[in-house]
Enzyme design. Structure first.
Site, mmCIF file in Angstrom:
data_model
loop_
_atom_site.group_PDB
_atom_site.id
_atom_site.type_symbol
_atom_site.label_atom_id
_atom_site.label_comp_id
_atom_site.label_asym_id
_atom_site.label_seq_id
_atom_site.Cartn_x
_atom_site.Cartn_y
_atom_site.Cartn_z
ATOM 1 N N LYS A 22 0.848 -1.205 0.000
ATOM 2 C CA LYS A 22 0.000 0.000 0.000
ATOM 3 C C LYS A 22 0.879 1.248 0.000
ATOM 4 O O LYS A 22 0.661 2.181 -0.771
ATOM 5 C CB LYS A 22 -0.877 0.004 1.242
ATOM 6 C CG LYS A 22 -1.558 1.342 1.548
ATOM 7 C CD LYS A 22 -2.475 1.296 2.738
ATOM 8 C CE LYS A 22 -1.815 1.545 4.040
ATOM 9 N NZ LYS A 22 -1.473 2.940 4.360
ATOM 10 N N ASN A 23 1.904 1.239 0.857
ATOM 11 C CA ASN A 23 2.714 2.448 1.030
ATOM 12 C C ASN A 23 3.766 2.637 -0.050
ATOM 13 O O ASN A 23 4.483 3.639 -0.035
ATOM 14 C CB ASN A 23 3.338 2.465 2.435
ATOM 15 C CG ASN A 23 2.260 2.634 3.504
ATOM 16 O OD1 ASN A 23 1.105 2.963 3.182
ATOM 17 N ND2 ASN A 23 2.595 2.378 4.739
ATOM 18 N N ARG A 92 -4.735 10.544 4.743
ATOM 19 C CA ARG A 92 -3.734 11.584 4.928
ATOM 20 C C ARG A 92 -2.644 11.560 3.863
ATOM 21 O O ARG A 92 -2.026 12.556 3.574
ATOM 22 C CB ARG A 92 -3.071 11.426 6.293
ATOM 23 C CG ARG A 92 -3.959 11.302 7.453
ATOM 24 C CD ARG A 92 -3.137 11.220 8.659
ATOM 25 N NE ARG A 92 -2.264 12.379 8.731
ATOM 26 C CZ ARG A 92 -1.060 12.441 8.191
ATOM 27 N NH1 ARG A 92 -0.593 11.405 7.532
ATOM 28 N NH2 ARG A 92 -0.336 13.515 8.280
ATOM 29 N N CYS A 116 -4.933 11.924 12.967
ATOM 30 C CA CYS A 116 -5.709 10.679 12.882
ATOM 31 C C CYS A 116 -5.585 10.010 14.248
ATOM 32 O O CYS A 116 -4.955 10.522 15.162
ATOM 33 C CB CYS A 116 -5.196 9.801 11.754
ATOM 34 S SG CYS A 116 -3.631 9.034 12.116
ATOM 35 N N ARG A 121 0.142 13.859 13.364
ATOM 36 C CA ARG A 121 0.583 13.652 11.978
ATOM 37 C C ARG A 121 0.794 14.985 11.235
ATOM 38 O O ARG A 121 0.234 15.234 10.188
ATOM 39 C CB ARG A 121 -0.403 12.791 11.198
ATOM 40 C CG ARG A 121 -0.866 11.516 11.863
ATOM 41 C CD ARG A 121 0.186 10.444 11.952
ATOM 42 N NE ARG A 121 0.647 9.962 10.671
ATOM 43 C CZ ARG A 121 0.041 9.000 9.976
ATOM 44 N NH1 ARG A 121 -1.065 8.486 10.406
ATOM 45 N NH2 ARG A 121 0.545 8.597 8.827
ATOM 46 N N ASP A 305 4.323 0.099 12.200
ATOM 47 C CA ASP A 305 3.088 -0.475 11.645
ATOM 48 C C ASP A 305 2.886 -1.931 12.041
ATOM 49 O O ASP A 305 1.850 -2.502 11.714
ATOM 50 C CB ASP A 305 3.089 -0.365 10.117
ATOM 51 C CG ASP A 305 2.976 1.076 9.668
ATOM 52 O OD1 ASP A 305 3.197 1.350 8.483
ATOM 53 O OD2 ASP A 305 2.701 1.937 10.522
ATOM 54 N N VAL A 327 7.686 6.329 17.316
ATOM 55 C CA VAL A 327 7.389 7.070 16.080
ATOM 56 C C VAL A 327 6.145 7.926 16.217
ATOM 57 O O VAL A 327 6.146 9.108 15.868
ATOM 58 C CB VAL A 327 7.258 6.089 14.881
ATOM 59 C CG1 VAL A 327 6.888 6.847 13.612
ATOM 60 C CG2 VAL A 327 8.555 5.305 14.696
ATOM 61 N N ARG A 398 -8.730 -0.524 4.558
ATOM 62 C CA ARG A 398 -7.864 0.512 3.986
ATOM 63 C C ARG A 398 -6.518 -0.080 3.588
ATOM 64 O O ARG A 398 -5.878 0.386 2.659
ATOM 65 C CB ARG A 398 -7.625 1.632 5.011
ATOM 66 C CG ARG A 398 -8.842 2.448 5.334
ATOM 67 C CD ARG A 398 -8.458 3.653 6.137
ATOM 68 N NE ARG A 398 -7.319 4.325 5.520
ATOM 69 C CZ ARG A 398 -6.564 5.223 6.140
ATOM 70 N NH1 ARG A 398 -6.839 5.560 7.391
ATOM 71 N NH2 ARG A 398 -5.553 5.801 5.532
HETATM 72 C C1 EPZ Z 1 4.264 6.669 6.612
HETATM 73 O O1 EPZ Z 1 3.490 7.702 7.201
HETATM 74 C C2 EPZ Z 1 3.323 5.494 6.415
HETATM 75 N N1 EPZ Z 1 2.241 5.879 5.502
HETATM 76 C C3 EPZ Z 1 2.740 5.070 7.771
HETATM 77 O O2 EPZ Z 1 1.930 3.924 7.555
HETATM 78 C C4 EPZ Z 1 3.903 4.677 8.692
HETATM 79 O O3 EPZ Z 1 3.399 4.346 9.957
HETATM 80 C C5 EPZ Z 1 4.869 5.862 8.805
HETATM 81 O O4 EPZ Z 1 5.331 6.275 7.494
HETATM 82 C C6 EPZ Z 1 6.108 5.517 9.637
HETATM 83 O O5 EPZ Z 1 6.773 4.433 9.055
HETATM 84 C C7 EPZ Z 1 2.510 5.939 4.172
HETATM 85 O O6 EPZ Z 1 3.619 5.680 3.711
HETATM 86 C C8 EPZ Z 1 1.371 6.305 3.281
HETATM 87 P P1 EPZ Z 1 6.296 9.921 8.828
HETATM 88 P P2 EPZ Z 1 4.083 9.207 7.293
HETATM 89 O O7 EPZ Z 1 6.196 11.216 8.123
HETATM 90 O O8 EPZ Z 1 4.976 9.471 6.146
HETATM 91 C C9 EPZ Z 1 6.487 13.115 12.271
HETATM 92 C C10 EPZ Z 1 0.021 2.604 7.725
HETATM 93 O O9 EPZ Z 1 -0.501 2.026 8.666
HETATM 94 N N2 EPZ Z 1 6.366 14.115 11.208
HETATM 95 O O10 EPZ Z 1 7.450 9.011 8.505
HETATM 96 O O11 EPZ Z 1 2.928 10.102 7.538
HETATM 97 C C11 EPZ Z 1 5.238 12.259 12.430
HETATM 98 O O12 EPZ Z 1 4.292 12.898 13.268
HETATM 99 C C12 EPZ Z 1 0.536 4.022 7.882
HETATM 100 O O13 EPZ Z 1 0.197 2.106 6.572
HETATM 101 C C13 EPZ Z 1 6.414 15.472 11.555
HETATM 102 O O14 EPZ Z 1 6.544 15.832 12.717
HETATM 103 O O15 EPZ Z 1 4.958 9.114 8.601
HETATM 104 C C14 EPZ Z 1 5.786 10.993 13.043
HETATM 105 O O16 EPZ Z 1 5.925 11.174 14.430
HETATM 106 C C15 EPZ Z 1 0.257 4.552 9.277
HETATM 107 N N3 EPZ Z 1 6.307 16.393 10.569
HETATM 108 C C16 EPZ Z 1 7.178 10.853 12.422
HETATM 109 O O17 EPZ Z 1 7.501 12.152 11.906
HETATM 110 C C17 EPZ Z 1 6.162 16.050 9.242
HETATM 111 O O18 EPZ Z 1 6.086 16.949 8.379
HETATM 112 C C18 EPZ Z 1 7.252 9.874 11.273
HETATM 113 O O19 EPZ Z 1 6.200 10.191 10.397
HETATM 114 C C19 EPZ Z 1 6.110 14.680 8.920
HETATM 115 C C20 EPZ Z 1 6.216 13.723 9.916
#
Ligand code: EPZ
Length: 419
Positions: A22-23, A92, A116, A121, A305, A327, A398
């Site tokens: 998916k990702n 998102r 979420c 996020r 995840d 995370v 999803r």
């Molecule tokens: C991706 O989300 C995945 N989604 C998530 O999978 C996964 O849990 C996550 O990476 C971590 O591996 C997709 O790829 C579509 P991040 P993402 O930006 O990119 C903070 C699932 O179940 N952050 O790597 O949104 C954030 O709050 C989903 O398939 C900021 O602060 O995650 C988090 O604490 C859930 N500012 C950390 O970084 C930003 O601008 C990592 O988030 C961006 C992120």
């Protein structure tokens, strides 16, 4: 609304074929905005989130042709560049449309994705990087209104290794003027899979899969003729945990050792036997499950995840385990539902102490987010004393393709019902 009904107690046996990730699918589909012509992506999973991003892009004028697992995409005519709130709030990852739209049109109007269940996020790192590339942005009625004459390369440091942040800026940078360097970038396999697709389109990218990615902007790009998504490592990990928790034997067709090293190490410590095979990974569950501590980390660490799924396993392990979620700030919502099934878990900040019990008890429980739903189903596969009902399983749809059918084929007593 639908629910899943599960009678526990059966060891799972057989082979399961893992769907495309998916990702990896979401950024790859978004990347088709970068240039016209017919793109072709293979191994696309049938998921709600894929439908959502297709709806948003169809409204923009993108044309989709769906075959069996193959998705052809044409973005010759982009009539508008808006991603509406009512769709973005359900997924998102729509933020991934921002980078490619700015690279193609210099305009984008994307609803700010809300938080979420698992956390706030924020997308501040995405926006900070884009403004370093010359994008002017302002927030208007909850929408990110962005425009740029022509993106320019920049040297960007991510405070946190953000997965979609790295992907978004990679897509913005491929047609920017000059060089873009992404430092402290995410190293997830999905990032590398996207880079592979962009290179097949003529992009100049190096260092994906490491913490420094270098992109040289190019004038033109061609459509991706034959991009294949990597298998879904989170689905693979979910089935590895299913085999462990039920004491079964599952061949995970498509399971990749190089994408799951941290998970393999932890499951082997819990007593699971894992062998690399031609087709993927053979996973045999232990007689007795040993408790193991985990701490979620960016790749190649233990994936957040799979934290909820691993917690379900530790609920029936021998001894106690500490599960640390580093995370996301609110990714223990499944804990209260597992406790309804008799689990012994106490939370201290971002740590959960799980005291293993001999067994869990069947009960009606509520899914709250995608991976928590999988955790409750795993618990249901081993719960005693009747039927476990997992409600609100739209969360599950999803991110997992026909999960109950895959579990049924492995011998589980599980069925979906209208709630
Ligand atoms: C991706 O989300 C995945 N989604 C998530 O999978 C996964 O849990 C996550 O990476 C971590 O591996 C997709 O790829 C579509 P991040 P993402 O930006 O990119 C903070 C699932 O179940 N952050 O790597 O949104 C954030 O709050 C989903 O398939 C900021 O602060 O995650 C988090 O604490 C859930 N500012 C950390 O970084 C930003 O601008 C990592 O988030 C961006 C992120």
């Amino acid at each position: 609304m639908e629910k899943m009904l599960i009678e526990g107690g059966r060891p799972l046996k057989g082979t399961v074929k893992v769907a495309g990730a998916k990702n990896a699918a979401l950024p790859a589909i978004a990347a088709c905005l970068l240039t016209g012509g017919w793109h072709c992506i293979n191994h696309v999973p049938k998921l709600k989130d894929i439908q959502t991003i297709k709806s948003i892009m169809t409204k923009m004028g993108v044309v989709f042709q769906e075959g069996d697992g193959v998705l052809k995409i044409n973005s010759d005519e982009i009539k508008e560049y808006v991603a509406p709130y009512d769709l973005v709030r359900t997924m998102r990852a729509s933020i991934l449309l921002l980078g490619p739209l700015l690279a193609r049109l210099g305009r984008a109007n994307i609803s700010m994705p809300g938080g979420c269940a698992i956390g706030a996020r924020p997308v501040d790192l995405h926006l900070k990087a884009l403004s370093a590339m010359g994008v002017e942005m302002f927030l208007d009625k909850g929408y990110i209104n962005a425009k740029v004459e022509h993106l320019k390369g920049a040297d960007i440091f991510f405070d946190i290794p953000t997965v979609t942040g790295t992907e978004n800026i990679m897509m913005a940078a491929v047609r920017a003027k000059g060089q873009t360097v992404l430092r402290n970038s995410a190293k997830e396999p999905e990032v590398s899979n996207l880079a592979q697709m962009l290179r097949s389109m003529g992009a100049c990218i190096e260092g994906d899969g490491t913490d420094t990615v270098v992109i040289e902007g190019v004038q033109g790009l061609r459509p991706a003729q034959d991009h294949t998504l990597i298998p879904d490592r989170i689905e693979s990990g979910t089935f590895m945990i299913a085999s462990t928790i039920t004491g079964g034997e599952i061949l995970i067709d498509g399971g990749r050792h190089d994408h799951l090293a941290s998970v393999i190490e932890k499951l082997q410590s819990a007593g699971t036997q894992i062998e690399k095979r031609e087709q993927g990974l053979f996973v045999r569950g232990p007689e007795a499950i040993q408790s193991v501590d985990i701490e979620t980390m960016p790749f190649p660490g233990f994936p957040t995840d799979l934290q909820a799924q691993f917690m379900a396993l530790m609920c029936v392990a021998k001894g106690s385990s500490v599960i640390r979620e580093t995370v996301f700030e609110n990714r223990f919502i499944h804990v209260s539902e597992l406790k309804r099934m008799g689990a012994d878990i106490t939370i201290h900040g971002n740590q959960a102490m799980v005291r293993g019990k001999d067994h869990l008890l069947a009960a009606p429980v509520m899914a709250t987010d995608l991976r928590a739903s999988a955790s409750l189903i795993l618990a249901g596969l081993v719960a005693r004393g009747g039927t476990t009902e997992v409600r609100r399983i739209y969360h599950l749809d999803r991110g997992y393709e026909a999960l109950e059918k895959k579990f049924q084929n492995l011998g589980a007593n599980i069925r979906r019902e209208k709630a």
